[in-house]
Design a protein around this motif. Sequence first.
Motif, mmCIF file in Angstrom:
data_model
loop_
_atom_site.group_PDB
_atom_site.id
_atom_site.type_symbol
_atom_site.label_atom_id
_atom_site.label_comp_id
_atom_site.label_asym_id
_atom_site.label_seq_id
_atom_site.Cartn_x
_atom_site.Cartn_y
_atom_site.Cartn_z
ATOM 1 N N MET A 1 0.825 -1.202 0.000
ATOM 2 C CA MET A 1 0.000 0.000 0.000
ATOM 3 C C MET A 1 0.867 1.264 0.000
ATOM 4 S SD MET A 1 -3.004 1.114 -0.024
ATOM 5 C CE MET A 1 -4.075 2.387 0.454
ATOM 6 N N ARG A 2 1.967 1.209 0.767
ATOM 7 C CA ARG A 2 2.837 2.376 0.860
ATOM 8 C C ARG A 2 3.461 2.707 -0.498
ATOM 9 N NH1 ARG A 2 8.059 3.043 4.790
ATOM 10 N NH2 ARG A 2 8.433 5.206 4.286
ATOM 11 N N ASN A 3 3.935 1.699 -1.233
ATOM 12 C CA ASN A 3 4.531 1.933 -2.548
ATOM 13 C C ASN A 3 3.503 2.452 -3.544
ATOM 14 O OD1 ASN A 3 7.072 1.176 -1.705
ATOM 15 N ND2 ASN A 3 6.862 -0.932 -2.383
ATOM 16 N N LEU A 4 2.298 1.929 -3.470
ATOM 17 C CA LEU A 4 1.227 2.406 -4.358
ATOM 18 C C LEU A 4 0.905 3.873 -4.063
ATOM 19 C CD1 LEU A 4 -0.870 1.808 -6.545
ATOM 20 C CD2 LEU A 4 -2.402 1.031 -4.734
ATOM 21 N N THR A 5 0.856 4.224 -2.792
ATOM 22 C CA THR A 5 0.603 5.610 -2.405
ATOM 23 C C THR A 5 1.727 6.519 -2.894
ATOM 24 O OG1 THR A 5 -0.588 4.844 -0.451
ATOM 25 C CG2 THR A 5 0.112 7.139 -0.456
ATOM 26 N N ALA A 6 2.975 6.056 -2.755
ATOM 27 C CA ALA A 6 4.122 6.847 -3.229
ATOM 28 C C ALA A 6 4.064 7.023 -4.745
ATOM 29 C CB ALA A 6 5.427 6.182 -2.820
ATOM 30 N N LEU A 7 3.723 5.968 -5.472
ATOM 31 C CA LEU A 7 3.601 6.045 -6.928
ATOM 32 C C LEU A 7 2.501 7.022 -7.328
ATOM 33 C CD1 LEU A 7 4.408 4.981 -9.748
ATOM 34 C CD2 LEU A 7 2.630 3.249 -9.449
ATOM 35 N N LEU A 8 1.367 6.938 -6.670
ATOM 36 C CA LEU A 8 0.259 7.844 -6.969
ATOM 37 C C LEU A 8 0.625 9.293 -6.649
ATOM 38 C CD1 LEU A 8 -2.679 8.193 -7.870
ATOM 39 C CD2 LEU A 8 -3.356 7.791 -5.501
ATOM 40 N N ALA A 9 1.265 9.521 -5.503
ATOM 41 C CA ALA A 9 1.671 10.880 -5.128
ATOM 42 C C ALA A 9 2.682 11.436 -6.121
ATOM 43 C CB ALA A 9 2.255 10.889 -3.715
ATOM 44 N N GLY A 10 3.637 10.623 -6.539
ATOM 45 C CA GLY A 10 4.630 11.065 -7.518
ATOM 46 C C GLY A 10 4.002 11.382 -8.862
ATOM 47 N N ALA A 11 3.040 10.563 -9.280
ATOM 48 C CA ALA A 11 2.353 10.804 -10.555
ATOM 49 C C ALA A 11 1.537 12.095 -10.504
ATOM 50 C CB ALA A 11 1.452 9.619 -10.904
ATOM 51 N N VAL A 12 0.857 12.313 -9.401
ATOM 52 C CA VAL A 12 0.076 13.552 -9.249
ATOM 53 C C VAL A 12 1.006 14.766 -9.208
ATOM 54 C CG1 VAL A 12 -1.424 14.842 -7.656
ATOM 55 C CG2 VAL A 12 -1.913 12.453 -8.171
ATOM 56 N N PHE A 13 2.134 14.646 -8.512
ATOM 57 C CA PHE A 13 3.108 15.731 -8.439
ATOM 58 C C PHE A 13 3.657 16.049 -9.831
ATOM 59 C CE2 PHE A 13 7.540 17.199 -7.730
ATOM 60 C CZ PHE A 13 7.261 18.371 -7.052
ATOM 61 N N GLY A 14 4.073 15.021 -10.565
ATOM 62 C CA GLY A 14 4.601 15.224 -11.923
ATOM 63 C C GLY A 14 3.570 15.832 -12.855
ATOM 64 N N ALA A 15 2.333 15.352 -12.768
ATOM 65 C CA ALA A 15 1.267 15.918 -13.597
ATOM 66 C C ALA A 15 1.024 17.375 -13.232
ATOM 67 C CB ALA A 15 -0.017 15.099 -13.437
ATOM 68 N N GLY A 16 1.079 17.678 -11.941
ATOM 69 C CA GLY A 16 0.906 19.059 -11.502
ATOM 70 C C GLY A 16 1.998 19.967 -12.031
ATOM 71 N N LEU A 17 3.242 19.481 -12.037
ATOM 72 C CA LEU A 17 4.348 20.266 -12.592
ATOM 73 C C LEU A 17 4.119 20.539 -14.075
ATOM 74 C CD1 LEU A 17 7.415 18.506 -10.933
ATOM 75 C CD2 LEU A 17 6.503 20.762 -10.383
ATOM 76 N N LEU A 18 3.657 19.532 -14.785
ATOM 77 C CA LEU A 18 3.419 19.676 -16.223
ATOM 78 C C LEU A 18 2.269 20.638 -16.493
ATOM 79 C CD1 LEU A 18 4.474 18.583 -18.904
ATOM 80 C CD2 LEU A 18 2.752 16.794 -18.746
ATOM 81 N N VAL A 19 1.140 20.447 -15.821
ATOM 82 C CA VAL A 19 -0.044 21.287 -16.044
ATOM 83 C C VAL A 19 0.207 22.734 -15.630
ATOM 84 C CG1 VAL A 19 -2.425 21.657 -15.262
ATOM 85 C CG2 VAL A 19 -1.675 19.372 -15.893
ATOM 86 N N SER A 20 0.956 22.935 -14.547
ATOM 87 C CA SER A 20 1.186 24.285 -14.034
ATOM 88 C C SER A 20 2.191 25.084 -14.850
ATOM 89 C CB SER A 20 1.672 24.212 -12.587
ATOM 90 O OG SER A 20 2.968 23.647 -12.536
ATOM 91 N N GLY A 21 2.937 24.418 -15.714
ATOM 92 C CA GLY A 21 3.929 25.121 -16.515
ATOM 93 C C GLY A 21 5.316 25.131 -15.903
#
Length: 141
Positions: A1-21
Amino acid sequence: MRNLTALLAGAVFGAGLLVSGMTDTSKVQGWLDIFGAWDPTLAFVLGGAIIPMALAWRYAKTHCTAALGTPIPEMAPQKLDRNLLAGSALFGAGWALVGLCPGPALASLSYGGWQGALFLAAMLAGMALKPRLPLLRGQQA
């Protein structure tokens, strides 16, 4: 569960960096160019990062474990010294010159381009060299 949460958090963070410019170097340099063609839109990204982090710090002060049950480490003592100032200056200079910092540099690899890969390689080389350089360790050469 911890690794899945880390993967999801990293994906959301990366997507946020991309969307925000934040991965667009010209947008970042526009944010830093306060006396020229200043682009204030990244202030919303900054606010969007500060607010949840302030809430997380507030939570960490009153709790011993995170939401998934892992221990929350104690906060390091706040110390303003020569190493912090030098590191901050180098980080800021690199960010201003290139328009990338570590998170966006990693996110920029997802859409290709040799410039982002070159910056990431140089950043990793600098991280590897730093402990080996006497002046950056705070010791006399």
